[in-house]
Design a protein around this motif. Structure first.
Motif, PDB file in Angstrom:
ATOM      1  N   GLN A  20       0.823  -1.212   0.000  1.00 47.76           N
ATOM      2  CA  GLN A  20       0.000   0.000   0.000  1.00 47.76           C
ATOM      3  C   GLN A  20       0.855   1.258   0.000  1.00 47.76           C
ATOM      4  OE1 GLN A  20      -2.740   0.005   3.230  1.00 47.76           O
ATOM      5  NE2 GLN A  20      -3.733  -1.881   2.581  1.00 47.76           N
ATOM      6  N   ARG A  80      -8.023   3.374  -7.137  1.00 50.87           N
ATOM      7  CA  ARG A  80      -8.808   2.146  -7.016  1.00 50.87           C
ATOM      8  C   ARG A  80      -7.975   1.019  -6.428  1.00 50.87           C
ATOM      9  NH1 ARG A  80     -10.697   1.530 -12.690  1.00 50.87           N
ATOM     10  NH2 ARG A  80     -10.635   3.737 -13.097  1.00 50.87           N
ATOM     11  N   THR A  81      -6.711   0.967  -6.766  1.00 44.72           N
ATOM     12  CA  THR A  81      -5.838  -0.066  -6.217  1.00 44.72           C
ATOM     13  C   THR A  81      -5.686   0.107  -4.716  1.00 44.72           C
ATOM     14  OG1 THR A  81      -4.618  -0.126  -8.298  1.00 44.72           O
ATOM     15  CG2 THR A  81      -3.568  -1.120  -6.408  1.00 44.72           C
ATOM     16  N   ASN A  82      -5.568   1.343  -4.257  1.00 45.07           N
ATOM     17  CA  ASN A  82      -5.446   1.592  -2.822  1.00 45.07           C
ATOM     18  C   ASN A  82      -6.701   1.181  -2.074  1.00 45.07           C
ATOM     19  OD1 ASN A  82      -2.837   2.457  -2.878  1.00 45.07           O
ATOM     20  ND2 ASN A  82      -3.346   4.631  -2.954  1.00 45.07           N
TER      21      ASN A  82
END
Length: 85
Positions: free
Chosen positions: A28, A51-53
């Motif tokens: 992260q 969006r990945t986070n």
């Protein structure tokens, strides 16, 4: 003998989930803007980093809750094995 195999399986899953949790936390990106992020181009930020986070944050919560319940069940399993002996 059957309880010992359950204890080994629970222990293995707890260790595996701990390792996955550490990996997800290290992947992260930090919430605060760092020097590295200030030098990033603004166009690069629109390729799904946000969006990945959120996905990684959801995975972190799921793994944390899963490890909590696995440790509770592991504790009950150990207590029940101890009471039977």
């Amino acid at each position: 003998m059957k309880n010992i195999s359950f204890i080994i399986i629970f222990g293995f899953f707890i260790i595996l989930i701990c390792l996955l949790l550490m990996l997800v936390i290290l992947i992260q990106s930090p919430k605060k803007e760092s020097i590295h992020q200030s030098f990033m181009e603004k166009n690069f930020r629109f390729f799904g980093i946000k969006r990945t986070n959120t996905f990684l944050e959801k995975i972190t919560w799921i793994l944390s809750i899963l490890i909590f319940f696995l440790i509770l069940s592991f504790n009950f399993l150990l207590k029940s094995k101890h009471l039977r002996n």
